[in-house]
Design a protein around this motif. Structure first.
Motif, short mmCIF file in Angstrom:
data_model
loop_
_atom_site.label_atom_id
_atom_site.label_comp_id
_atom_site.label_asym_id
_atom_site.label_seq_id
_atom_site.Cartn_x
_atom_site.Cartn_y
_atom_site.Cartn_z
N SER A 66 52.68 52.75 9.98
CA SER A 66 52.29 51.37 9.72
C SER A 66 53.40 50.60 9.00
N SER A 67 54.17 51.29 8.18
CA SER A 67 55.23 50.64 7.41
C SER A 67 56.33 50.08 8.31
N GLU A 68 56.40 50.54 9.55
CA GLU A 68 57.40 50.04 10.50
C GLU A 68 56.92 48.80 11.25
N LEU A 69 55.64 48.47 11.09
CA LEU A 69 55.05 47.40 11.88
C LEU A 69 54.75 46.16 11.05
N GLN A 70 54.86 45.03 11.71
CA GLN A 70 54.49 43.75 11.10
C GLN A 70 53.10 43.33 11.55
N SER A 71 52.82 43.53 12.85
CA SER A 71 51.52 43.10 13.36
C SER A 71 51.17 43.83 14.65
N ILE A 72 49.89 43.74 14.99
CA ILE A 72 49.35 44.27 16.25
C ILE A 72 48.49 43.17 16.86
N SER A 73 48.67 42.93 18.14
CA SER A 73 47.73 42.05 18.85
C SER A 73 47.16 42.84 20.01
N VAL A 74 45.85 42.70 20.23
CA VAL A 74 45.19 43.42 21.31
C VAL A 74 44.29 42.45 22.07
N LEU A 75 44.00 42.82 23.32
CA LEU A 75 43.18 42.01 24.19
C LEU A 75 41.92 42.78 24.55
N SER A 76 40.74 42.16 24.29
CA SER A 76 39.48 42.83 24.61
C SER A 76 39.22 42.76 26.10
N THR A 77 38.25 43.52 26.57
CA THR A 77 37.90 43.51 27.98
C THR A 77 37.28 42.18 28.40
N THR A 78 36.83 41.38 27.43
CA THR A 78 36.28 40.05 27.72
C THR A 78 37.33 38.95 27.61
N GLY A 79 38.59 39.34 27.34
CA GLY A 79 39.67 38.37 27.30
C GLY A 79 39.96 37.77 25.95
N GLU A 80 39.29 38.25 24.90
CA GLU A 80 39.55 37.75 23.55
C GLU A 80 40.78 38.44 22.96
N GLN A 81 41.66 37.65 22.34
CA GLN A 81 42.84 38.22 21.68
C GLN A 81 42.58 38.34 20.19
N TYR A 82 42.90 39.50 19.64
CA TYR A 82 42.71 39.77 18.22
C TYR A 82 44.05 40.17 17.61
N VAL A 83 44.29 39.72 16.39
CA VAL A 83 45.56 40.00 15.72
C VAL A 83 45.30 40.63 14.35
N PHE A 84 46.00 41.73 14.10
CA PHE A 84 46.01 42.38 12.79
C PHE A 84 47.43 42.27 12.23
N GLU A 85 47.55 41.98 10.95
CA GLU A 85 48.86 41.98 10.30
C GLU A 85 48.83 42.95 9.12
N TYR A 86 49.94 43.65 8.94
CA TYR A 86 50.04 44.63 7.85
C TYR A 86 50.69 43.92 6.67
N VAL A 87 49.86 43.37 5.79
CA VAL A 87 50.36 42.46 4.76
C VAL A 87 50.05 42.97 3.36
N LEU A 88 50.84 42.48 2.42
CA LEU A 88 50.59 42.75 1.01
C LEU A 88 49.39 41.95 0.54
N ILE A 89 48.44 42.63 -0.09
CA ILE A 89 47.23 42.01 -0.59
C ILE A 89 47.21 42.12 -2.11
N ARG A 90 46.86 41.01 -2.76
CA ARG A 90 46.71 41.05 -4.22
C ARG A 90 45.30 40.62 -4.57
N ASN A 91 44.58 41.51 -5.25
CA ASN A 91 43.21 41.23 -5.66
C ASN A 91 43.21 40.33 -6.89
N LEU A 92 42.22 39.47 -6.98
CA LEU A 92 42.13 38.54 -8.11
C LEU A 92 42.05 39.27 -9.44
N LEU A 93 41.35 40.42 -9.47
CA LEU A 93 41.13 41.13 -10.73
C LEU A 93 42.33 41.97 -11.14
#
Length: 219
Positions: A66-93
């Motif tokens: 995962s550390s080598e990747l920036q993002s993933i996009s995939v296409l569902s069988t119904t034609g919907e495109q979905y995007v995941f990004e491997y990003v730094l997250i900071r929690n409020l707490l």
């Protein structure tokens, strides 16, 4: 883009999610900028350290960190495109703590809105499903906003998926507070939210409006 549905999950069955994942056609985008068309297994858990894929439907299964990747996009069988990004997250707490998670893109643009459930899955139609353990039957997801010129997605708010309207009203007050905190550089937009012209259920539209606002000169 169609917003995925959600499924509640008993803790007892979490371990079963790793099996039976489908591979969807899509694109891997590497941190180097290189892209690769592939058949991809989505990250079944948000902190997945590796992604499995095939270069063709009939080729061998390959693995990339995962550390080598920036993002993933995939296409569902119904034609919907979905995007995941491997990003730094900071929690409020934990403001100093930053960890990378596979985060689902709800709104893209100069500011990007993510939802980060613990688990993802694919239903029989090949569509992405968010899986969450609930308290008293109430879904509770974390939403994060990555602003322009930042490499960190900051905590924005939490609650049900926008569009599931039954519980939205109880989140409106908190939503006003968080928008005042995160979107203060667009005071006219914040004013509309304070007047409840734009409520929690319109979260995605709020961020689209914020993108328009912050793209204007002198913002």
């Amino acid at each position: 883009m169609k917003t995925p549905t959600f499924v509640t999950l008993a803790l007892l069955f979490i371990g079963e999610l790793a099996s039976g994942q489908k591979l969807l056609p899509g694109k891997l985008t590497y941190c180097s900028g290189e892209t690769k068309d592939a058949f991809i297994e989505i990250p079944y858990i948000c902190n997945a350290k590796k992604i499995r894929f095939k270069e063709t439907e009939n080729s061998d299964l390959l693995v990339v960190s995962s550390s080598e990747l920036q993002s993933i996009s995939v296409l569902s069988t119904t034609g919907e495109q979905y995007v995941f990004e491997y990003v730094l997250i900071r929690n409020l707490l934990t403001k100093k703590a930053k960890k990378r998670f596979w985060s689902f893109v709800l709104v893209s643009g100069i500011n990007t809105l993510y939802i980060v459930p613990w688990f993802y899955d694919i239903n029989k139609q090949g569509e992405i499903v968010f899986i969450v353990q609930t308290m008293n039957g109430i879904e509770d997801f974390g939403f994060y906003l990555k602003k322009q010129n930042s490499d960190v997605a900051e905590y924005f708010c939490h609650g049900p998926i926008p569009g599931n309207t039954d519980l939205h009203r109880i989140h409106d007050g908190v939503f006003v507070k968080e928008c005042n905190r995160m979107l203060a550089d667009c005071p006219e937009l914040v004013s509309r939210i304070k007047n409840y012209e734009l409520r929690y259920e319109k979260m995605l539209e709020v961020i689209r409006q914020y993108n328009l606002c912050t793209s204007l000169p002198n913002q």
